[in-house]
Design an enzyme around this catalytic site. Structure first.
Site, PDB file in Angstrom:
ATOM      1  N   GLY A  10       4.310   4.770  23.960  1.00 49.26           N
ATOM      2  CA  GLY A  10       3.902   5.094  22.589  1.00 49.26           C
ATOM      3  C   GLY A  10       2.419   4.808  22.367  1.00 49.26           C
ATOM      4  N   TYR A  11       2.021   4.944  21.123  1.00 51.92           N
ATOM      5  CA  TYR A  11       0.596   4.857  20.779  1.00 51.92           C
ATOM      6  C   TYR A  11       0.005   3.480  21.126  1.00 51.92           C
ATOM      7  CZ  TYR A  11      -3.486   4.827  17.607  1.00 51.92           C
ATOM      8  OH  TYR A  11      -4.731   4.711  17.064  1.00 51.92           O
ATOM      9  N   LEU A  33      11.432   8.074  24.978  1.00 55.63           N
ATOM     10  CA  LEU A  33      10.688   9.324  24.789  1.00 55.63           C
ATOM     11  C   LEU A  33      11.016   9.986  23.449  1.00 55.63           C
ATOM     12  CD1 LEU A  33      11.044  10.602  28.455  1.00 55.63           C
ATOM     13  CD2 LEU A  33       8.928   9.800  27.407  1.00 55.63           C
ATOM     14  N   SER A 124       4.041  -5.853  11.113  1.00 57.43           N
ATOM     15  CA  SER A 124       3.135  -5.043  10.302  1.00 57.43           C
ATOM     16  C   SER A 124       2.699  -5.818   9.060  1.00 57.43           C
ATOM     17  CB  SER A 124       3.882  -3.775   9.870  1.00 57.43           C
ATOM     18  OG  SER A 124       3.207  -3.122   8.821  1.00 57.43           O
ATOM     19  N   TYR A 149      11.803   0.979   6.789  1.00 54.95           N
ATOM     20  CA  TYR A 149      10.997   0.653   7.980  1.00 54.95           C
ATOM     21  C   TYR A 149      10.410  -0.748   7.855  1.00 54.95           C
ATOM     22  CZ  TYR A 149       6.492   0.076  10.244  1.00 54.95           C
ATOM     23  OH  TYR A 149       5.417  -0.477  10.910  1.00 54.95           O
ATOM     24  N   LYS A 153      10.993  -4.580   9.915  1.00 58.33           N
ATOM     25  CA  LYS A 153       9.968  -5.471  10.482  1.00 58.33           C
ATOM     26  C   LYS A 153      10.164  -6.887   9.962  1.00 58.33           C
ATOM     27  CE  LYS A 153       7.914  -2.578  13.117  1.00 58.33           C
ATOM     28  NZ  LYS A 153       8.106  -2.698  14.576  1.00 58.33           N
ATOM     29  N   PHE A 177      -2.636  -4.457  10.917  1.00 52.26           N
ATOM     30  CA  PHE A 177      -3.091  -3.711   9.751  1.00 52.26           C
ATOM     31  C   PHE A 177      -3.051  -2.218  10.142  1.00 52.26           C
ATOM     32  CE2 PHE A 177      -3.847  -6.753   6.339  1.00 52.26           C
ATOM     33  CZ  PHE A 177      -3.337  -7.867   6.995  1.00 52.26           C
ATOM     34  N   ASN A 178      -4.062  -1.419   9.952  1.00 54.90           N
ATOM     35  CA  ASN A 178      -3.900   0.024  10.208  1.00 54.90           C
ATOM     36  C   ASN A 178      -4.563   0.439  11.526  1.00 54.90           C
ATOM     37  OD1 ASN A 178      -3.461  -0.428   7.305  1.00 54.90           O
ATOM     38  ND2 ASN A 178      -3.248   1.786   7.206  1.00 54.90           N
ATOM     39  N   ASN A 197       1.701  11.644   8.690  1.00 55.40           N
ATOM     40  CA  ASN A 197       1.768  10.886   7.443  1.00 55.40           C
ATOM     41  C   ASN A 197       0.558   9.993   7.286  1.00 55.40           C
ATOM     42  OD1 ASN A 197       4.437  11.598   6.467  1.00 55.40           O
ATOM     43  ND2 ASN A 197       5.178  10.589   8.316  1.00 55.40           N
ATOM     44  N   PRO A 295       3.798   7.666  -3.885  1.00 59.72           N
ATOM     45  CA  PRO A 295       4.685   6.570  -4.322  1.00 59.72           C
ATOM     46  C   PRO A 295       4.815   5.500  -3.240  1.00 59.72           C
ATOM     47  CG  PRO A 295       5.740   8.718  -4.631  1.00 59.72           C
ATOM     48  CD  PRO A 295       4.480   8.971  -3.875  1.00 59.72           C
ATOM     49  N   ASP A 297       2.567   3.374  -2.313  1.00 60.94           N
ATOM     50  CA  ASP A 297       1.284   2.920  -1.766  1.00 60.94           C
ATOM     51  C   ASP A 297       0.750   1.727  -2.553  1.00 60.94           C
ATOM     52  OD1 ASP A 297       0.970   4.515   0.396  1.00 60.94           O
ATOM     53  OD2 ASP A 297      -0.461   5.908  -0.533  1.00 60.94           O
TER      54      ASP A 297
HETATM   55  C1  UD1 Z   1       1.740   2.686   6.326  1.00 57.44           C
HETATM   56  C2  UD1 Z   1       2.759   1.586   6.108  1.00 57.44           C
HETATM   57  C3  UD1 Z   1       2.649   0.550   7.201  1.00 57.44           C
HETATM   58  C4  UD1 Z   1       2.720   1.189   8.550  1.00 57.44           C
HETATM   59  C5  UD1 Z   1       1.605   2.221   8.651  1.00 57.44           C
HETATM   60  C6  UD1 Z   1       1.619   2.898  10.000  1.00 57.44           C
HETATM   61  C7  UD1 Z   1       3.450   0.851   3.898  1.00 57.44           C
HETATM   62  C8  UD1 Z   1       3.028   0.196   2.613  1.00 57.44           C
HETATM   63  N1  UD1 Z   1       2.524   0.970   4.826  1.00 57.44           N
HETATM   64  O1  UD1 Z   1       0.483   2.112   6.046  1.00 57.44           O
HETATM   65  O2  UD1 Z   1       3.674  -0.368   7.080  1.00 57.44           O
HETATM   66  O3  UD1 Z   1       2.600   0.203   9.539  1.00 57.44           O
HETATM   67  O4  UD1 Z   1       1.789   3.191   7.636  1.00 57.44           O
HETATM   68  O5  UD1 Z   1       2.635   3.823  10.097  1.00 57.44           O
HETATM   69  O6  UD1 Z   1       4.563   1.247   4.025  1.00 57.44           O
HETATM   70  N2  UD1 Z   1      -3.744   8.652   2.682  1.00 57.44           N
HETATM   71  C9  UD1 Z   1      -4.238   9.778   2.025  1.00 57.44           C
HETATM   72  N3  UD1 Z   1      -3.892  11.007   2.521  1.00 57.44           N
HETATM   73  C10 UD1 Z   1      -3.079  11.169   3.594  1.00 57.44           C
HETATM   74  C11 UD1 Z   1      -2.585  10.008   4.261  1.00 57.44           C
HETATM   75  C12 UD1 Z   1      -2.927   8.781   3.756  1.00 57.44           C
HETATM   76  O7  UD1 Z   1      -4.966   9.680   1.037  1.00 57.44           O
HETATM   77  O8  UD1 Z   1      -2.787  12.315   3.976  1.00 57.44           O
HETATM   78  C13 UD1 Z   1      -4.118   7.325   2.174  1.00 57.44           C
HETATM   79  C14 UD1 Z   1      -2.925   6.503   1.722  1.00 57.44           C
HETATM   80  O9  UD1 Z   1      -2.624   6.769   0.383  1.00 57.44           O
HETATM   81  C15 UD1 Z   1      -3.427   5.080   1.984  1.00 57.44           C
HETATM   82  C16 UD1 Z   1      -4.353   5.230   3.199  1.00 57.44           C
HETATM   83  O10 UD1 Z   1      -4.703   6.606   3.244  1.00 57.44           O
HETATM   84  O11 UD1 Z   1      -4.189   4.643   0.891  1.00 57.44           O
HETATM   85  C17 UD1 Z   1      -3.692   4.826   4.487  1.00 57.44           C
HETATM   86  O12 UD1 Z   1      -2.438   5.478   4.600  1.00 57.44           O
HETATM   87  P1  UD1 Z   1      -1.560   5.443   5.933  1.00 57.44           P
HETATM   88  O13 UD1 Z   1      -2.387   5.817   7.098  1.00 57.44           O
HETATM   89  O14 UD1 Z   1      -0.335   6.231   5.687  1.00 57.44           O
HETATM   90  O15 UD1 Z   1      -1.203   3.898   6.129  1.00 57.44           O
HETATM   91  P2  UD1 Z   1      -0.547   2.849   5.098  1.00 57.44           P
HETATM   92  O16 UD1 Z   1       0.166   3.532   4.003  1.00 57.44           O
HETATM   93  O17 UD1 Z   1      -1.574   1.839   4.775  1.00 57.44           O
END
Ligand code: UD1
Length: 338
Positions: A10-11, A33, A124, A149, A153, A177-178, A197, A295, A297
């Site tokens: 995986g990643y 896989l 996470s 999810y 964790k 974190f991210n 996503n 929703p 976030d």
């Molecule tokens: C989410 C999960 C986290 C998980 C991570 C990786 C929650 C609260 N967070 O993090 O547990 O480990 O994903 O899968 O459940 N955004 C946009 N447009 C987009 C996509 C994202 O504006 O098309 C914004 C989001 O609103 C957010 C930021 O970018 O503010 C980061 O989003 P994302 O990459 O999905 O990560 P998290 O939501 O922080």
């Protein structure tokens, strides 16, 4: 020393396997896989110059795990294998509980019976929810995550802590974190299935023309530019933290250890800052439009990663721009592979 890496194609898993091999560990991967591809195994070998052993099976198949553990003497385990899509987990919560928890429990049952210690878990920052203060350190109170999810964790952490206490095992919980970016070789990276996503894969596909426009989920948050803030950590830095955490566990003399570390950069970036950093790093345009908030976030989350620095001697030092450059190189690699 042989380390079992679940979800090793995986990643984050694949980047960690490379760092383990570079640090002289032997690696056995198990990966079903379900969210990864076989070519990553060859790419790991190209990048690291060594091939890990690979077993393609689902960890819910306990009899297959037994066979693997009969065949290899395992000195530690880094457990990545899990479903991870937040939205999907809301539609299929029972699948998430079944997959993420049964896999974990099978591993721990076998490790208990075979006396295998040194267990590292992929957790996470979602376990903190919207924290009352920033940056978030490890003593910040946990909140029950909204998504199933996230709950897997948090439940996983509790199960592992009980396992360590009752059976005298050494464990580490790593709260990411991210994670963003790809390997500098451009041979390893994130492979989003369908419409991404997460922010950075979506930005990347928009720049590549695969998506028309990025939807920025909300610009009315109480932040400087109105968009939400996260702590984006480069995946290779993250992978290195796993090796540092493993080395610390292996050195510990106590028979019971429960370590918890936040893995982030300590710096928050807004959605629009990420978009503009991507454009600047790669000289490309990322068209976007402002939409309603997504929703679930949260407004802001960034790490206090001092504990990892002090105890593991590890620090995330790759800049956002540099990480985003590697993402773009990886996108080009994927296009040329097709
Ligand atoms: C989410 C999960 C986290 C998980 C991570 C990786 C929650 C609260 N967070 O993090 O547990 O480990 O994903 O899968 O459940 N955004 C946009 N447009 C987009 C996509 C994202 O504006 O098309 C914004 C989001 O609103 C957010 C930021 O970018 O503010 C980061 O989003 P994302 O990459 O999905 O990560 P998290 O939501 O922080």
């Amino acid at each position: 020393m042989t380390i079992l890496v679940t979800g090793g194609l995986g990643y984050i898993g694949s980047h960690t396997v490379v760092e383990l091999l570079n640090n002289g560990f032997d690696v056995v991967i198990v990966d079903d896989l379900s969210n990864s591809e076989k070519f990553i195994l060859n790419n790991i070998e190209e990048v690291a110059g060594k091939k890990p052993v690979f077993y393609p099976f689902d960890l819910k198949r306990r009899e297959l795990l037994k066979q693997l553990l009969d065949a290899h003497k395992i000195d530690g385990c880094i457990h990545f294998a899990a479903y991870k899509a937040v939205g999907e987990s809301q539609e299929k919560p029972v699948d998430y509980y079944e997959n993420n928890l049964f896999s974990l429990i099978n591993l721990l049952q076998e490790f208990k019976e075979r006396n295998i210690s040194n267990f590292i878990f992929s957790s996470s920052c979602t376990v903190y929810g919207q924290a009352d203060k920033q940056p978030i350190d490890e003593d910040t109170p946990l909140k029950l995550p909204e998504s199933s999810y996230g709950k897997t964790k948090q439940m996983g952490e509790e199960i592992i802590k009980d396992f360590a206490t009752a059976h005298h095992k050494k464990v580490t919980l790593l709260r990411y974190f991210n994670p963003i970016g790809a390997h500098p070789s451009a041979k390893l990276g994130e492979l989003p299935i369908g419409i991404p996503n997460n922010l950075v894969p979506y930005v990347t596909q928009t720049a590549a023309g695969i998506r028309e426009k990025l939807n920025v989920w909300g610009n009315d948050y109480p932040t400087e530019d109105g968009t939400a803030i996260r702590d984006y950590i480069y995946v290779v830095d993250l992978a290195k933290a796993h090796v540092a955490a493993l080395k610390k566990l292996l050195k510990e003399e106590a028979d019971t250890v429960i370590d918890v570390y936040n893995l982030g950069t300590g710096k928050g970036s807004s959605v629009l800052e990420v978009v503009h950093a991507f454009e600047a790093a790669n000289s490309v345009e990322v068209p976007y439009q402002i939409c309603e908030r997504r929703p679930g976030d949260i407004t802001i989350a960034y790490a206090n990663a001092d504990k990892a620095e002090n105890e593991l001697g590890w620090k995330a030092d790759t800049s956002l721009e540099e990480a985003l450059r590697t993402t773009w190189q990886w996108q080009k690699y994927l296009e040329q592979r097709q």
